[in-house]
Design an enzyme around this catalytic site. Structure first.
Site, PDB file in Angstrom:
ATOM      1  N   CYS A   1     -60.826  70.287  79.935  1.00 47.92           N
ATOM      2  CA  CYS A   1     -61.478  71.265  80.812  1.00 47.92           C
ATOM      3  C   CYS A   1     -62.388  72.111  79.930  1.00 47.92           C
ATOM      4  O   CYS A   1     -62.511  71.856  78.733  1.00 47.92           O
ATOM      5  CB  CYS A   1     -60.484  72.090  81.622  1.00 47.92           C
ATOM      6  SG  CYS A   1     -59.577  73.386  80.752  1.00 47.92           S
TER       7      CYS A   1
ATOM      8  N   HIS B   1     -46.234  68.228  63.322  1.00 56.67           N
ATOM      9  CA  HIS B   1     -45.267  69.326  63.345  1.00 56.67           C
ATOM     10  C   HIS B   1     -44.681  69.612  64.717  1.00 56.67           C
ATOM     11  O   HIS B   1     -43.571  70.155  64.798  1.00 56.67           O
ATOM     12  CB  HIS B   1     -45.913  70.612  62.821  1.00 56.67           C
ATOM     13  CG  HIS B   1     -46.286  70.537  61.382  1.00 56.67           C
ATOM     14  ND1 HIS B   1     -46.751  71.636  60.690  1.00 56.67           N
ATOM     15  CD2 HIS B   1     -46.277  69.512  60.485  1.00 56.67           C
ATOM     16  CE1 HIS B   1     -47.013  71.285  59.439  1.00 56.67           C
ATOM     17  NE2 HIS B   1     -46.733  69.996  59.294  1.00 56.67           N
TER      18      HIS B   1
END
Length: 143
Positions: free
Chosen positions: A65, A98
């Site tokens: 978006c 991570h």
């Protein structure tokens, strides 16, 4: 891999380029995005991507978006979906390494199409490191 993609009116050109790249790489693509530049509501295109990832129909999701924020917030409402807003390939790598992100959110108004493809390429080709990060990722879910 199976990839689900969704976008609002800020991302039709990005989606088209990313889908072409994904198909060239041999991935199966589920396209939930609009092809129009007419204003639409990003949740209408984000939720189907989240459902695909949540149900394991898709291995990963890509959402696009204008800022990347609204559609990321939308897909992150779903359990087992970890969407990361990424505007560089380095952030994309860290989101996978991570955070074990399974959806990448791209801000179309703040990246070029070439950057977006690099972000997706990095995202899909980076593994979760596990180890000390695994316990943190488990704590994200509200189950």
């Amino acid at each position: 891999m199976k990839i689900s993609i969704g976008n609002d009116h800020a991302g039709p050109e990005y989606k088209k380029a990313i889908v072409s790249y994904l198909i060239e790489q041999g991935h199966e693509v589920f396209n939930h995005g609009t092809d129009s530049f007419e204003s639409v509501d990003y949740p209408d295109f984000g939720h189907p991507v989240a459902y695909d990832v949540e149900s394991r129909k898709a291995d990963f999701g890509i959402v696009i978006c204008g800022s990347g924020n609204g559609i990321a917030m939308t897909v992150n409402k779903h359990q087992d979906v970890r969407a990361a807003l990424c505007w560089t390939k380095e952030i994309s790598a860290l989101a996978r390494q991570h955070n074990d992100a399974n959806v990448v959110s791209i801000p179309a108004r703040f990246t070029s199409i070439e950057q977006a493809i690099d972000i997706v390429k990095t995202f899909l080709n980076t593994a979760f490191e596990g180890g000390r990060h695994a316990n943190r990722v488990k704590k994200i879910a509200c189950k």
